[in-house]
Every structure is written in C-alpha cells, then in structure tokens.
Design a protein around this motif. Structure first.
Motif, PDB file in Angstrom:
ATOM      1  N   ASP A  37      27.222 -20.691 -20.265  1.00 47.11           N
ATOM      2  CA  ASP A  37      28.454 -19.924 -20.402  1.00 47.11           C
ATOM      3  C   ASP A  37      28.350 -18.693 -19.534  1.00 47.11           C
ATOM      4  OD1 ASP A  37      30.816 -20.036 -21.895  1.00 47.11           O
ATOM      5  OD2 ASP A  37      29.645 -20.366 -23.740  1.00 47.11           O
ATOM      6  N   VAL A  38      29.013 -18.696 -18.386  1.00 45.78           N
ATOM      7  CA  VAL A  38      28.864 -17.534 -17.498  1.00 45.78           C
ATOM      8  C   VAL A  38      30.108 -16.660 -17.464  1.00 45.78           C
ATOM      9  CG1 VAL A  38      27.093 -18.571 -16.042  1.00 45.78           C
ATOM     10  CG2 VAL A  38      29.508 -18.926 -15.477  1.00 45.78           C
ATOM     11  N   ASP A  39      31.192 -17.127 -18.083  1.00 40.83           N
ATOM     12  CA  ASP A  39      32.465 -16.411 -17.955  1.00 40.83           C
ATOM     13  C   ASP A  39      32.760 -15.466 -19.107  1.00 40.83           C
ATOM     14  OD1 ASP A  39      32.972 -17.670 -15.556  1.00 40.83           O
ATOM     15  OD2 ASP A  39      33.823 -19.420 -16.568  1.00 40.83           O
ATOM     16  N   LYS A  40      32.255 -15.788 -20.290  1.00 40.20           N
ATOM     17  CA  LYS A  40      32.588 -14.900 -21.415  1.00 40.20           C
ATOM     18  C   LYS A  40      31.354 -14.569 -22.251  1.00 40.20           C
ATOM     19  CE  LYS A  40      34.066 -18.345 -24.806  1.00 40.20           C
ATOM     20  NZ  LYS A  40      33.378 -19.502 -24.256  1.00 40.20           N
ATOM     21  N   VAL A  41      31.392 -13.379 -22.827  1.00 36.75           N
ATOM     22  CA  VAL A  41      30.270 -12.892 -23.627  1.00 36.75           C
ATOM     23  C   VAL A  41      30.297 -13.524 -25.016  1.00 36.75           C
ATOM     24  CG1 VAL A  41      29.275 -10.837 -24.726  1.00 36.75           C
ATOM     25  CG2 VAL A  41      30.183 -10.700 -22.381  1.00 36.75           C
ATOM     26  N   GLY A  99      30.127  -3.512  -7.848  1.00 37.44           N
ATOM     27  CA  GLY A  99      31.577  -3.658  -7.757  1.00 37.44           C
ATOM     28  C   GLY A  99      32.117  -5.058  -8.002  1.00 37.44           C
ATOM     29  N   LYS A 100      31.236  -5.993  -8.387  1.00 40.25           N
ATOM     30  CA  LYS A 100      31.682  -7.366  -8.625  1.00 40.25           C
ATOM     31  C   LYS A 100      31.174  -7.864  -9.980  1.00 40.25           C
ATOM     32  CE  LYS A 100      30.246  -8.324  -4.342  1.00 40.25           C
ATOM     33  NZ  LYS A 100      29.570  -9.036  -3.306  1.00 40.25           N
ATOM     34  N   PRO A 101      31.862  -8.878 -10.554  1.00 41.10           N
ATOM     35  CA  PRO A 101      31.313  -9.464 -11.785  1.00 41.10           C
ATOM     36  C   PRO A 101      29.892  -9.957 -11.517  1.00 41.10           C
ATOM     37  CG  PRO A 101      33.495 -10.363 -11.304  1.00 41.10           C
ATOM     38  CD  PRO A 101      33.105  -9.529 -10.114  1.00 41.10           C
ATOM     39  N   LEU A 102      29.055  -9.874 -12.524  1.00 41.83           N
ATOM     40  CA  LEU A 102      27.664 -10.316 -12.404  1.00 41.83           C
ATOM     41  C   LEU A 102      27.618 -11.781 -11.949  1.00 41.83           C
ATOM     42  CD1 LEU A 102      25.370  -8.427 -13.147  1.00 41.83           C
ATOM     43  CD2 LEU A 102      25.359  -9.418 -15.425  1.00 41.83           C
ATOM     44  N   SER A 103      26.737 -12.092 -11.015  1.00 41.10           N
ATOM     45  CA  SER A 103      26.598 -13.475 -10.546  1.00 41.10           C
ATOM     46  C   SER A 103      25.604 -14.226 -11.432  1.00 41.10           C
ATOM     47  CB  SER A 103      26.082 -13.477  -9.105  1.00 41.10           C
ATOM     48  OG  SER A 103      24.780 -12.898  -9.085  1.00 41.10           O
ATOM     49  N   ILE A 104      25.551 -15.537 -11.257  1.00 43.20           N
ATOM     50  CA  ILE A 104      24.565 -16.342 -11.987  1.00 43.20           C
ATOM     51  C   ILE A 104      23.156 -15.866 -11.621  1.00 43.20           C
ATOM     52  CG2 ILE A 104      23.571 -18.664 -12.215  1.00 43.20           C
ATOM     53  CD1 ILE A 104      26.379 -19.799 -11.918  1.00 43.20           C
ATOM     54  N   ALA A 105      22.946 -15.536 -10.367  1.00 46.93           N
ATOM     55  CA  ALA A 105      21.618 -15.089  -9.929  1.00 46.93           C
ATOM     56  C   ALA A 105      21.149 -13.870 -10.708  1.00 46.93           C
ATOM     57  CB  ALA A 105      21.655 -14.770  -8.435  1.00 46.93           C
ATOM     58  N   HIS A 106      22.068 -12.982 -11.031  1.00 46.67           N
ATOM     59  CA  HIS A 106      21.646 -11.694 -11.586  1.00 46.67           C
ATOM     60  C   HIS A 106      22.037 -11.467 -13.043  1.00 46.67           C
ATOM     61  CE1 HIS A 106      19.874 -10.893  -7.815  1.00 46.67           C
ATOM     62  NE2 HIS A 106      21.022 -11.022  -7.183  1.00 46.67           N
ATOM     63  N   GLY A 107      22.451 -12.546 -13.728  1.00 46.06           N
ATOM     64  CA  GLY A 107      22.504 -12.411 -15.189  1.00 46.06           C
ATOM     65  C   GLY A 107      23.824 -12.620 -15.886  1.00 46.06           C
ATOM     66  N   SER A 108      24.817 -13.243 -15.243  1.00 42.78           N
ATOM     67  CA  SER A 108      26.103 -13.429 -15.906  1.00 42.78           C
ATOM     68  C   SER A 108      25.926 -14.185 -17.225  1.00 42.78           C
ATOM     69  CB  SER A 108      27.075 -14.198 -14.998  1.00 42.78           C
ATOM     70  OG  SER A 108      26.508 -15.446 -14.647  1.00 42.78           O
ATOM     71  N   PRO A 109      26.744 -13.918 -18.250  1.00 41.97           N
ATOM     72  CA  PRO A 109      27.863 -12.964 -18.214  1.00 41.97           C
ATOM     73  C   PRO A 109      27.470 -11.513 -18.532  1.00 41.97           C
ATOM     74  CG  PRO A 109      27.869 -14.120 -20.318  1.00 41.97           C
ATOM     75  CD  PRO A 109      26.708 -14.683 -19.522  1.00 41.97           C
ATOM     76  N   LEU A 110      26.248 -11.298 -19.061  1.00 42.89           N
ATOM     77  CA  LEU A 110      25.863  -9.962 -19.515  1.00 42.89           C
ATOM     78  C   LEU A 110      24.355  -9.842 -19.421  1.00 42.89           C
ATOM     79  CD1 LEU A 110      27.431  -7.552 -21.006  1.00 42.89           C
ATOM     80  CD2 LEU A 110      26.471  -8.484 -23.121  1.00 42.89           C
ATOM     81  N   ARG A 111      23.863  -8.689 -18.952  1.00 42.63           N
ATOM     82  CA  ARG A 111      22.409  -8.491 -18.913  1.00 42.63           C
ATOM     83  C   ARG A 111      22.055  -7.095 -19.396  1.00 42.63           C
ATOM     84  NH1 ARG A 111      19.784  -8.534 -13.135  1.00 42.63           N
ATOM     85  NH2 ARG A 111      17.945  -7.800 -14.256  1.00 42.63           N
ATOM     86  N   LEU A 112      20.823  -6.954 -19.807  1.00 44.74           N
ATOM     87  CA  LEU A 112      20.325  -5.637 -20.165  1.00 44.74           C
ATOM     88  C   LEU A 112      19.873  -4.922 -18.896  1.00 44.74           C
ATOM     89  CD1 LEU A 112      19.643  -3.979 -22.848  1.00 44.74           C
ATOM     90  CD2 LEU A 112      17.274  -4.355 -22.139  1.00 44.74           C
ATOM     91  N   VAL A 113      20.183  -3.643 -18.804  1.00 45.53           N
ATOM     92  CA  VAL A 113      19.689  -2.793 -17.728  1.00 45.53           C
ATOM     93  C   VAL A 113      18.940  -1.637 -18.389  1.00 45.53           C
ATOM     94  CG1 VAL A 113      20.362  -1.246 -15.856  1.00 45.53           C
ATOM     95  CG2 VAL A 113      21.563  -3.409 -16.160  1.00 45.53           C
TER      96      VAL A 113
END
Ligand SMILES: Nc1nc2c(c(=O)[nH]1)N[C@H]1C(S)=C(S)[C@@H](COP(=O)(O)O)O[C@H]1N2
Ligand SMILES: [Mo]
Length: 237
Positions: free
Chosen positions: A32-36, A135-149
């Motif tokens: 699920d990459v589109d919604k949290v 400036g863009k929605p998170l990609s699959i590479a970097h953790g979509s849909p939500l990641r901890l920073v």
C-alpha cells in the motif's frame, strides 16, 4: 574517502540518496503506497488504526541530513510531514491511551522491517512522520506512504513504509529479530555519540560496515528496477 569535517564522526558524503537497508529487505516492497494505514498497538488501552486523520495534524517541513550506520551520509534532505510529538499527543494519547510505563516504541514497515527507539527520543522536535521528500510525495525507494525521520539517530532507526507502532513497557523488553546480530541494534543509535552498535565501539564498526556500502546500493537498486518494471506490466494488463 576522508571524513568530512562537517559530518558526524566516521561519516562520508554521498552525492545521491540511495535506496538502502539490510540486505534481506532489498527484494521486499510495500503493498500500500498511496494511503496511510497505521496500527497503534502494544501496551495501550485500545488498539487503533490511524487512517486519513493523520493529515489533520499540522504539517511541518524540515531540512536534515541522513546518516547511515555503514558510514555514508546524504545532506540537505527536505522532508515534509507531521511531528511525531503532535501525532503522539493529538492521536495516540487520546485514542489508544498508552500505559504510563510504555517507554519503548517499535516501528514496523510493510516490508517486515522493524526498529525501536525510546519514546523520549521520538518526542524530540526534529522527529517526523514524513510523507513528502524534496517537494514530492515519498517514492517507493524512500518509504512511501510514510516513514520515520529521526535525524539525530542512524538511518536504521528511520523505518520506511511505516504500518505499525507498538508501545512496550519494561515487562516486555524488545529484542529485534530483524537484525542478524544483536550488536547491530543499539537501543538509541545517536549519531553524535557514534552509537553504531551495542557493546562494540562505533569507530571499530566503521571498518566492518564501510565495505558493504557499494554492494548494498547496487543490490537495492537492481531489486527496485525489477519491482518497478513489474508494477508497470501490471498496470498495462
Ligand atoms: N522499511 C524499511 N525501513 C528502513 C530500511 C529497510 O530496509 N526497510 N532500512 C533502514 C536503513 S539501514 C537506512 S540507512 C535508511 C535508508 O533510507 P533510504 O533508503 O531512503 O536512503 O532506511 C532505514 N529504514
Ligand atoms: Mo543504514
């Protein structure tokens, strides 16, 4: 590969942000990459599933560097999302009511990855649940849909594809099953103190980890390429 004076001890700069992680996660991807969809579980009065409510929290933007424990860093990432503290106080406390002694939090990703941090560390000003990068929605590479920073902690504490947050009291100490060796998971992993691992000095781990950087980047990149091709085929069908 000399250490950069403005970087934390033992780190060097990579110009590109790679897709990175533990080798066994290279071929695992989120569904699920589109919604949290975020479960709040563990030592809580009530389990809850957080959906679009999260988007009602105040949005914050923050520029930070990412420091991987294997010694590479990437600087100047512009994250956008929600403060973990706002999420905790605005959603977790009123809805899930964590136990007063729940002091460790396990953050799990859709790919099966997990890492833990003390709740106190997560409540710091600079800890975000990010859904946008540069400036863009998170990609699959970097953790979509939500990641901890959590910029003060090594990359391995920054769970991508976040799907569950578990609270744990002292009667249920957390022992990671994700990392192949116990020394690889420091309970706090603060970059400034070079807390790379548990029981082994950070400076020593630099030499153990550094040779893994390039092969890991290649493996994660190749796996992502295959995955994206598959997704493209599926949408054509
Ligand atoms: N779900 C998940 N989160 C993860 C990982 C992973 O393999 N899976 N790897 C961690 C590690 S070791 C690092 S350094 C960062 C890398 O983030 P990036 O892929 O956006 O560069 O993600 C962290 N979060
Ligand atoms: Mo990492």
């Amino acid at each position: 590969m000399s250490d950069h004076p403005q970087l934390p001890p033992g780190q060097y700069e990579l110009a590109q942000l790679p897709r990175f992680g533990l080798q066994k996660f290279a071929r695992r991807f989120p569904r699920d990459v589109d919604k949290v969809v975020l479960e709040v579980v563990g030592d809580v009065a009530r389990n809850v599933t957080v959906l679009e409510e999260i988007h009602r929290l105040p949005r914050v933007e923050q520029t930070a560097d990412l420091h991987c424990v294997t010694t590479w860093s990437h600087r100047g990432l512009v994250w956008s999302g929600y403060r973990f503290r706002d999420f905790y106080q605005g959603i977790v406390v009123p809805w899930a009511r964590p136990a007063a002694d729940a002091e460790v939090v396990v953050l799990r990703g859709q790919d099966g990855y997990a890492s833990s941090l003390p709740l106190e560390d997560l409540l710091a000003d600079d800890v975000l649940l990010a859904d946008r990068l540069n400036g863009k929605p998170l990609s699959i590479a970097h953790g979509s849909p939500l990641r901890l920073v959590a910029p003060a902690h090594y990359g391995y504490k920054n769970t991508k594809h976040l799907c569950s947050i578990e609270f744990r009291g002292p009667h249920r100490p957390y022992r990671s099953r994700v990392f192949p060796f116990r020394f690889m998971d420091h309970p706090r992993a603060r970059v400034a103190l070079e807390e790379r691992g548990r029981g082994i000095p950070g400076w020593l781990l630099r030499y153990l980890y550094r040779p893994l950087v390039q092969p890991t980047i290649r493996e994660f990149q190749a796996a992502l390429k295959v995955h994206l091709e598959r997704l493209r085929e599926q949408t054509r069908e």
